[in-house]
Design a protein around this motif. Structure first.
Motif, PDB file in Angstrom:
ATOM      1  N   ASP A 127      18.995  50.272  34.435  1.00 27.02           N
ATOM      2  CA  ASP A 127      20.044  50.674  35.366  1.00 27.02           C
ATOM      3  C   ASP A 127      19.678  50.396  36.820  1.00 27.02           C
ATOM      4  O   ASP A 127      18.520  50.552  37.229  1.00 27.02           O
ATOM      5  CB  ASP A 127      20.362  52.162  35.211  1.00 27.02           C
ATOM      6  CG  ASP A 127      21.317  52.426  34.066  1.00 27.02           C
ATOM      7  OD1 ASP A 127      21.940  51.461  33.588  1.00 27.02           O
ATOM      8  OD2 ASP A 127      21.440  53.584  33.644  1.00 27.02           O
ATOM      9  N   ASP A 128      20.680  50.023  37.585  1.00 24.48           N
ATOM     10  CA  ASP A 128      20.553  49.842  39.021  1.00 24.48           C
ATOM     11  C   ASP A 128      20.911  51.180  39.668  1.00 24.48           C
ATOM     12  O   ASP A 128      22.016  51.687  39.493  1.00 24.48           O
ATOM     13  CB  ASP A 128      21.534  48.744  39.474  1.00 24.48           C
ATOM     14  CG  ASP A 128      21.456  48.457  40.960  1.00 24.48           C
ATOM     15  OD1 ASP A 128      20.883  49.285  41.701  1.00 24.48           O
ATOM     16  OD2 ASP A 128      21.975  47.414  41.388  1.00 24.48           O
ATOM     17  N   GLU A 130      21.684  51.931  42.614  1.00 24.25           N
ATOM     18  CA  GLU A 130      22.839  51.860  43.505  1.00 24.25           C
ATOM     19  C   GLU A 130      24.140  52.049  42.721  1.00 24.25           C
ATOM     20  O   GLU A 130      25.101  52.628  43.226  1.00 24.25           O
ATOM     21  CB  GLU A 130      22.868  50.522  44.251  1.00 24.25           C
ATOM     22  CG  GLU A 130      21.739  50.385  45.271  1.00 24.25           C
ATOM     23  CD  GLU A 130      21.862  49.109  46.077  1.00 24.25           C
ATOM     24  OE1 GLU A 130      22.838  48.366  45.862  1.00 24.25           O
ATOM     25  OE2 GLU A 130      20.988  48.871  46.921  1.00 24.25           O
ATOM     26  N   ARG A 131      24.175  51.579  41.486  1.00 26.31           N
ATOM     27  CA  ARG A 131      25.364  51.774  40.654  1.00 26.31           C
ATOM     28  C   ARG A 131      25.515  53.240  40.284  1.00 26.31           C
ATOM     29  O   ARG A 131      26.621  53.741  40.103  1.00 26.31           O
ATOM     30  CB  ARG A 131      25.281  50.915  39.397  1.00 26.31           C
ATOM     31  CG  ARG A 131      25.412  49.417  39.657  1.00 26.31           C
ATOM     32  CD  ARG A 131      25.473  48.665  38.358  1.00 26.31           C
ATOM     33  NE  ARG A 131      26.619  49.063  37.567  1.00 26.31           N
ATOM     34  CZ  ARG A 131      26.702  48.881  36.246  1.00 26.31           C
ATOM     35  NH1 ARG A 131      25.687  48.350  35.588  1.00 26.31           N
ATOM     36  NH2 ARG A 131      27.785  49.239  35.588  1.00 26.31           N
ATOM     37  N   LEU A 134      27.335  54.979  42.919  1.00 24.55           N
ATOM     38  CA  LEU A 134      28.761  54.645  42.881  1.00 24.55           C
ATOM     39  C   LEU A 134      29.461  55.205  41.646  1.00 24.55           C
ATOM     40  O   LEU A 134      30.667  55.036  41.478  1.00 24.55           O
ATOM     41  CB  LEU A 134      28.928  53.117  42.903  1.00 24.55           C
ATOM     42  CG  LEU A 134      28.460  52.403  44.182  1.00 24.55           C
ATOM     43  CD1 LEU A 134      28.536  50.894  44.000  1.00 24.55           C
ATOM     44  CD2 LEU A 134      29.308  52.830  45.375  1.00 24.55           C
ATOM     45  N   GLU A 136      28.924  54.328  38.450  1.00 27.45           N
ATOM     46  CA  GLU A 136      29.258  53.257  37.516  1.00 27.45           C
ATOM     47  C   GLU A 136      28.217  53.074  36.421  1.00 27.45           C
ATOM     48  O   GLU A 136      28.145  52.037  35.786  1.00 27.45           O
ATOM     49  CB  GLU A 136      29.411  51.936  38.280  1.00 27.45           C
ATOM     50  CG  GLU A 136      30.525  51.959  39.328  1.00 27.45           C
ATOM     51  CD  GLU A 136      30.577  50.686  40.151  1.00 27.45           C
ATOM     52  OE1 GLU A 136      29.639  49.869  40.025  1.00 27.45           O
ATOM     53  OE2 GLU A 136      31.542  50.522  40.911  1.00 27.45           O
ATOM     54  N   VAL A 137      27.391  54.066  36.192  1.00 28.07           N
ATOM     55  CA  VAL A 137      26.329  53.944  35.198  1.00 28.07           C
ATOM     56  C   VAL A 137      26.790  54.482  33.841  1.00 28.07           C
ATOM     57  O   VAL A 137      27.347  55.572  33.750  1.00 28.07           O
ATOM     58  CB  VAL A 137      25.068  54.713  35.649  1.00 28.07           C
ATOM     59  CG1 VAL A 137      24.083  54.852  34.505  1.00 28.07           C
ATOM     60  CG2 VAL A 137      24.410  53.971  36.801  1.00 28.07           C
TER      61      VAL A 137
END
Length: 235
Positions: A127-128, A130-131, A134, A136-137
């Motif tokens: 996982d990123d 930063e996502r 937001l 969005e994970v």
């Protein structure tokens, strides 16, 4: 950058929903198209047990995707675990006929039989962050199906789905079966890996990105891993 743990924590409203959706008799709200109809949890029961010999858990769609499976960062003790599902009912009328509006609203892998003290987003190994900020994970699917499975045996356990995909592509006009066990009238499917001594269990999921949640005990241990997407028609 915000602290990852703080961002991942579920807020009070979401935490309350994750507790309520697994409690028989709880009202989750009302139908958005009919405020007079309550949406209530009518059943929470064990669907099946699955073996996770590596302690590495994948929560993802079992269908072939052009990416690695979404393995969670969190490790759990190797063992056999029960998967529970929660069903809700929200009656409605369609073309003069009455329906109970029954559907599976949430599923969870029971790791420890202890109360959940806090909920947080379950992060994947790739996982990123930063996502995460937001929102969005999660795992992505366009087949409305997710699954719990042992990460070390993922390729073997998802082989029936890959083979089915290929057969349908070669013979689109032929009805092809797949080597899985239907559970609860086929609402769930189980793959038993005799050679790897691990299992996979599918469950209904929303299309798009679905967040996975970890419920922790007061001491920080994992009590459950849950998938409970918001009901789009719930007010």
């Amino acid at each position: 950058m915000q602290d990852v743990r703080t961002v991942a924590e579920a807020g009070p409203e979401r935490s309350a929903y994750l507790e309520a959706v697994f409690t028989v008799g709880e009202r989750l709200g009302v139908r958005s198209d009919d405020p007079q109809v309550p949406v209530a949890v009518v059943e929470v029961s064990v669907v099946a047990s699955i073996r996770l010999p590596s302690g590495r858990l994948v929560v993802d769609t079992p269908w072939p995707e052009d990416r690695a499976a979404r393995e969670l960062v969190e490790r759990i003790p190797a063992g056999t675990y029960e998967v529970e599902a929660a069903w809700i009912e929200a009656p409605y009328e369609f073309m003069g006929e009455q329906f109970d509006g029954r559907e599976c609203a949430a599923v969870r892998l029971r790791v420890r039989d202890k109360p959940v003290s806090a909920w947080e987003v379950a992060l994947g190994v790739d996982d990123d962050v930063e996502r995460l900020v937001l929102g969005e994970v999660g795992f992505w699917t366009d087949t409305a199906m997710g699954s719990f499975a042992d990460a070390a045996s993922w390729l073997a356990l998802t082989e029936p789905f890959g083979r089915f995909w290929e057969e349908c592509g070669r013979q689109p006009s032929v009805v092809v079966g797949r080597d899985t066990e239907g559970v609860r009238s086929g609402e769930f499917e189980k793959v038993t890996g005799d050679a790897c001594r691990a299992d996979l269990l599918t469950f209904p999921a929303e299309e798009g990105v679905t967040v996975v949640w970890i419920g922790r005990t007061a001491s920080g241990q994992v009590a459950s891993v849950a998938v409970a997407p918001p009901l789009s028609w719930l007010a």
